[in-house]
Scaffold this motif. Structure first.
Motif, PDB file in Angstrom:
ATOM      1  N   MET A  25       0.853  -1.189   0.000  1.00 30.99           N
ATOM      2  CA  MET A  25       0.000   0.000   0.000  1.00 30.99           C
ATOM      3  C   MET A  25       0.894   1.246   0.000  1.00 30.99           C
ATOM      4  SD  MET A  25      -3.196   0.657   2.553  1.00 30.99           S
ATOM      5  CE  MET A  25      -3.060  -0.976   3.271  1.00 30.99           C
ATOM      6  N   SER A  26       0.728   2.078  -1.021  1.00 27.78           N
ATOM      7  CA  SER A  26       1.625   3.228  -1.156  1.00 27.78           C
ATOM      8  C   SER A  26       1.024   4.468  -0.518  1.00 27.78           C
ATOM      9  CB  SER A  26       1.900   3.522  -2.624  1.00 27.78           C
ATOM     10  OG  SER A  26       2.603   2.450  -3.189  1.00 27.78           O
ATOM     11  N   LEU A  27       1.905   5.349  -0.146  1.00 30.77           N
ATOM     12  CA  LEU A  27       1.487   6.631   0.409  1.00 30.77           C
ATOM     13  C   LEU A  27       1.307   7.632  -0.729  1.00 30.77           C
ATOM     14  CD1 LEU A  27       3.930   6.722   3.424  1.00 30.77           C
ATOM     15  CD2 LEU A  27       1.456   6.974   3.612  1.00 30.77           C
ATOM     16  N   PRO A  28       0.413   8.603  -0.564  1.00 30.88           N
ATOM     17  CA  PRO A  28       0.321   9.665  -1.559  1.00 30.88           C
ATOM     18  C   PRO A  28       1.600  10.517  -1.511  1.00 30.88           C
ATOM     19  CG  PRO A  28      -1.019  10.189   0.367  1.00 30.88           C
ATOM     20  CD  PRO A  28      -0.506   8.796   0.566  1.00 30.88           C
ATOM     21  N   CYS A  29       1.849  11.242  -2.574  1.00 34.15           N
ATOM     22  CA  CYS A  29       3.060  12.068  -2.616  1.00 34.15           C
ATOM     23  C   CYS A  29       2.989  13.211  -1.610  1.00 34.15           C
ATOM     24  CB  CYS A  29       3.227  12.664  -4.014  1.00 34.15           C
ATOM     25  SG  CYS A  29       3.523  11.415  -5.269  1.00 34.15           S
ATOM     26  N   PHE A  30       4.083  13.477  -0.967  1.00 39.13           N
ATOM     27  CA  PHE A  30       4.199  14.688  -0.139  1.00 39.13           C
ATOM     28  C   PHE A  30       5.661  15.064  -0.019  1.00 39.13           C
ATOM     29  CE2 PHE A  30       3.317  11.092   2.937  1.00 39.13           C
ATOM     30  CZ  PHE A  30       4.602  10.914   3.394  1.00 39.13           C
ATOM     31  N   GLU A  31       5.875  16.262   0.464  1.00 38.76           N
ATOM     32  CA  GLU A  31       7.239  16.726   0.699  1.00 38.76           C
ATOM     33  C   GLU A  31       7.650  16.307   2.110  1.00 38.76           C
ATOM     34  OE1 GLU A  31       8.990  21.066  -0.290  1.00 38.76           O
ATOM     35  OE2 GLU A  31       7.418  20.215  -1.529  1.00 38.76           O
ATOM     36  N   TYR A  32       8.924  16.086   2.326  1.00 40.31           N
ATOM     37  CA  TYR A  32       9.417  15.657   3.643  1.00 40.31           C
ATOM     38  C   TYR A  32      10.357  16.723   4.180  1.00 40.31           C
ATOM     39  CZ  TYR A  32      12.121  12.900   7.053  1.00 40.31           C
ATOM     40  OH  TYR A  32      12.759  12.445   8.181  1.00 40.31           O
ATOM     41  N   LEU A  33      10.027  17.270   5.330  1.00 36.05           N
ATOM     42  CA  LEU A  33      10.860  18.309   5.938  1.00 36.05           C
ATOM     43  C   LEU A  33      11.299  17.828   7.311  1.00 36.05           C
ATOM     44  CD1 LEU A  33       8.340  21.170   5.083  1.00 36.05           C
ATOM     45  CD2 LEU A  33      10.435  20.643   3.826  1.00 36.05           C
ATOM     46  N   ALA A  34      12.569  18.043   7.623  1.00 38.20           N
ATOM     47  CA  ALA A  34      13.080  17.586   8.922  1.00 38.20           C
ATOM     48  C   ALA A  34      13.842  18.726   9.600  1.00 38.20           C
ATOM     49  CB  ALA A  34      13.972  16.361   8.746  1.00 38.20           C
ATOM     50  N   PRO A  35      13.099  19.641  10.233  1.00 36.76           N
ATOM     51  CA  PRO A  35      13.755  20.775  10.898  1.00 36.76           C
ATOM     52  C   PRO A  35      14.692  20.301  12.014  1.00 36.76           C
ATOM     53  CG  PRO A  35      11.449  20.623  11.542  1.00 36.76           C
ATOM     54  CD  PRO A  35      11.639  19.659  10.421  1.00 36.76           C
ATOM     55  N   GLN A  36      15.704  21.130  12.285  1.00 40.14           N
ATOM     56  CA  GLN A  36      16.727  20.739  13.259  1.00 40.14           C
ATOM     57  C   GLN A  36      16.317  21.016  14.698  1.00 40.14           C
ATOM     58  OE1 GLN A  36      19.485  18.958  12.711  1.00 40.14           O
ATOM     59  NE2 GLN A  36      18.756  18.808  10.597  1.00 40.14           N
ATOM     60  N   GLN A  45       7.798  10.166   0.125  1.00 42.60           N
ATOM     61  CA  GLN A  45       6.730   9.382   0.763  1.00 42.60           C
ATOM     62  C   GLN A  45       7.015   7.891   0.737  1.00 42.60           C
ATOM     63  OE1 GLN A  45       6.521  10.722  -2.212  1.00 42.60           O
ATOM     64  NE2 GLN A  45       5.710   9.169  -3.596  1.00 42.60           N
ATOM     65  N   GLU A  46       8.181   7.477   0.247  1.00 44.20           N
ATOM     66  CA  GLU A  46       8.462   6.040   0.214  1.00 44.20           C
ATOM     67  C   GLU A  46       8.726   5.508   1.617  1.00 44.20           C
ATOM     68  OE1 GLU A  46      10.453   3.890  -3.301  1.00 44.20           O
ATOM     69  OE2 GLU A  46      11.110   5.970  -3.478  1.00 44.20           O
ATOM     70  N   THR A  47       8.165   4.329   1.877  1.00 45.43           N
ATOM     71  CA  THR A  47       8.359   3.749   3.197  1.00 45.43           C
ATOM     72  C   THR A  47       9.692   2.996   3.232  1.00 45.43           C
ATOM     73  OG1 THR A  47       7.267   1.696   2.611  1.00 45.43           O
ATOM     74  CG2 THR A  47       5.869   3.446   3.518  1.00 45.43           C
ATOM     75  N   LEU A  48      10.125   2.731   4.448  1.00 49.05           N
ATOM     76  CA  LEU A  48      11.341   1.935   4.615  1.00 49.05           C
ATOM     77  C   LEU A  48      11.148   0.562   3.969  1.00 49.05           C
ATOM     78  CD1 LEU A  48      14.145   1.564   5.854  1.00 49.05           C
ATOM     79  CD2 LEU A  48      13.026   0.948   8.017  1.00 49.05           C
ATOM     80  N   LEU A  49       9.936   0.034   4.061  1.00 49.59           N
ATOM     81  CA  LEU A  49       9.663  -1.275   3.462  1.00 49.59           C
ATOM     82  C   LEU A  49       9.835  -1.222   1.944  1.00 49.59           C
ATOM     83  CD1 LEU A  49       8.765  -4.192   4.047  1.00 49.59           C
ATOM     84  CD2 LEU A  49       6.413  -3.458   3.670  1.00 49.59           C
ATOM     85  N   GLU A  50       9.348  -0.155   1.312  1.00 50.69           N
ATOM     86  CA  GLU A  50       9.507  -0.017  -0.135  1.00 50.69           C
ATOM     87  C   GLU A  50      10.986   0.131  -0.497  1.00 50.69           C
ATOM     88  OE1 GLU A  50       5.240   2.031  -1.358  1.00 50.69           O
ATOM     89  OE2 GLU A  50       6.779   3.270  -0.427  1.00 50.69           O
ATOM     90  N   ALA A  51      11.731   0.902   0.303  1.00 52.96           N
ATOM     91  CA  ALA A  51      13.156   1.065   0.023  1.00 52.96           C
ATOM     92  C   ALA A  51      13.873  -0.285   0.110  1.00 52.96           C
ATOM     93  CB  ALA A  51      13.772   2.066   1.005  1.00 52.96           C
ATOM     94  N   LEU A  52      13.520  -1.067   1.135  1.00 51.92           N
ATOM     95  CA  LEU A  52      14.177  -2.367   1.317  1.00 51.92           C
ATOM     96  C   LEU A  52      13.804  -3.333   0.197  1.00 51.92           C
ATOM     97  CD1 LEU A  52      13.583  -2.840   5.162  1.00 51.92           C
ATOM     98  CD2 LEU A  52      15.796  -2.444   4.060  1.00 51.92           C
TER      99      LEU A  52
END
Lengths: 336, 165
Positions: free
Chosen positions: A1-12, B26-33
């Motif tokens: 099951m895939s996730l919809p597209c989104f941006e990923y931000l990881a503030p410090q 949005q890729e999961t760790l499972l998809e990457a693996l």
């Protein structure tokens, strides 16, 4: 099951995180342990344009500190860290019971957070389904529509319920939460934080982050307990749950707070059912009477919105409450 | 809404080896693996965290790879079922599962094995209650639970290398 597209931000750090959220507002979602957000995203119940990871904030926002008469828990504290903390395990066994009842040891207890449990969305049998399943029904109130499927034709609002075990017990404990934004911070008692509206269960602005939960240090004679009823002993959300914080002084009940889970959109605080206990001894008969009253008070909330029949769940309310009261009273008296 | 975003470099120590690859945010760790590293031992059962077949250890902590973004494991160590065997020898967990017939179709085994590794690393001789609690987040669709619990119990009772029945 895939996730919809989104941006990923990881503030410090916290300041950067709050600046980002101020910018993105409700187009971005906070990502802590991910077990609520990502499961919902896969079901198409939430589609953020960006997720803001809180992973780099963990050192600053996790752990328990004691300040004067208060216990301050960082929102990034994992469930495992919280229920395994010696002070919580010893002095607040009800909270340890509630938090260890979430998911399972390998179902994100090492990564799911206290803050995530407090901010988890309310749930309903008709709402927590795949997009395909839901496509056969008109959108409900929680999805921006104008119908509540379990509520029926006369329903004028969302009837989803709070199934967060931690939130129910923290409500019984009279906890507060600290909400921070780039503009400042505010502290809200959980009675105010939880709105009681299924459509929007928490009073949390798009630019705010829940950073801490604050509890009073347990007073001598306090007993706490959490009883959860679910189809299975692990992995499940509660079908009915009861959190009790009860203080006994000189053999008599000096205070009693009860919150129910899986009944209402907020953890349901039942004051009038508990007040008659004040000044009484915690005898089985007295506790049973209060539990019966709690069952009567909760009955109007029960509709067919979970996987067990509403009639069964209504019958189980006094059972769960009586068990929680008995356990809390025994603990207050220095027993189990 | 559902616009693809630029891929990002994901780097992690997977089964002892540093790997670097491009993943969508949005890729999961499972998809990457599974899809990028071809480590298909970890399974996608339910895809929503419930079944446990995708469980891996990230920095030694069990988590559901299907509910973990790959980028959340950036720079961290990831252990999958492929990393249990060392130098062509099965691990003691794998040996015990085989010896006790704890594998039927095998779909849940990767998650069960990672849960076992995690449990034994904290509690070398777990009792029945501890074993059942640890495995409570794992579904075996063949319902072969009794053999799995027996295998884990044998690991707790035997010194490493001595768990053959």
């Amino acid at each position: 099951m895939s996730l919809p597209c989104f941006e990923y931000l990881a503030p410090q750090g916290l300041a950067e995180a709050l600046e980002l959220k101020a910018l993105w507002g409700q187009r971005a979602a906070w990502l802590a342990g991910g077990s609520d957000l990502l499961a919902r995203a896969k079901q198409g119940l939430v589609s953020p344009e960006a997720v803001i990871s809180l992973k780099n904030l963990t050192p600053d926002l996790s752990g328990l500190s004691q300040e004067a008469n208060q216990l301050v828990l960082g929102a990034q504290t994992t469930l495992h860290q919280a229920f395994g903390h010696p002070l919580i395990a010893r002095e607040l066994p009800g909270l340890a019971e509630a938090l260890s009842a979430i998911g399972a040891p390998t179902l994100q207890q090492r990564v799911a957070t206290l803050g995530g449990n407090l901010c988890a969305q309310t749930r309903c049998l008709h709402y927590n389904q795949s997009a395909l399943w839901r496509a056969g029904l008109a959108p409900c109130f929680k999805l921006g529509g104008e119908v509540c499927h379990p509520g029926g034709a006369s329903a004028d609002r969302c009837r989803s319920t709070c199934q967060s075990d931690g939130a129910v017990m923290l409500m019984a404990l009279g906890a507060s939460v600290v909400l921070a934004s780039a503009a400042g911070q505010r502290t809200l008692a959980l009675e105010g934080f939880f709105t009681g509206q299924g459509e929007r269960p928490q009073d949390l602005a798009p630019e705010e982050l829940l950073t801490h939960a604050i509890l009073e240090r347990p007073a001598p004679g306090l007993g706490t307990a959490y009883v959860k009823m679910a189809s299975r002993g692990a992995v499940d959300f509660p079908l009915v749950s009861a959190g009790v914080a009860l203080r006994i002084e000189g053999g008599l009940i000096a205070s009693a707070r009860l919150a129910l889970g899986a009944v209402y959109a907020a953890p349901l605080l039942l004051k009038t059912a508990m007040d008659p206990l004040l000044g009484l001894a915690p005898t089985p008969a007295n506790l049973a009477q209060a539990a019966a009253q709690a069952g009567r008070d909760a009955a109007p909330f029960m509709i067919e919105n979970h996987s067990a029949p509403a009639a069964w769940r209504a019958q189980m309310v006094p059972v769960a409450v009586e068990r929680a009261l008995a356990k809390a009273a025994a603990r207050a008296l220095g027993g189990a | 809404m559902d616009q693809p975003r630029p891929k990002q470099i994901f780097s992690a120590q997977v089964n002892g080896q540093w790997v670097e690859l491009l993943v969508a945010p949005q890729e999961t760790l499972l998809e990457a693996l599974r899809d990028h590293l071809e480590l298909t031992g970890s399974k996608e059962g339910c895809g929503e965290g419930v079944c446990g077949a995708c469980t891996v250890l990230v920095e030694g902590q069990p988590r559901r790879a299907c509910l973990t973004l790959a980028l959340e494991a950036q720079g961290l160590s990831v252990l999958t079922v492929e990393g249990l065997a060392q130098g062509g020898e099965l691990s003691r967990e794998q040996g015990a599962f085989i010896a006790h017939g704890a594998i039927q179709c095998g779909f849940c085994a990767p998650g069960m094995l990672m849960a076992t590794r995690d449990l034994l690393s904290r509690d070398p001789a777990p009792d029945q209650a501890a074993i059942r609690r640890q495995l409570s987040g794992h579904v075996c669709r063949c319902t072969g639970y009794a053999k799995i619990v027996e295998a884990v119990a044998a690991l707790g009772q035997a010194a490493p290398g001595e768990e053959q029945p």
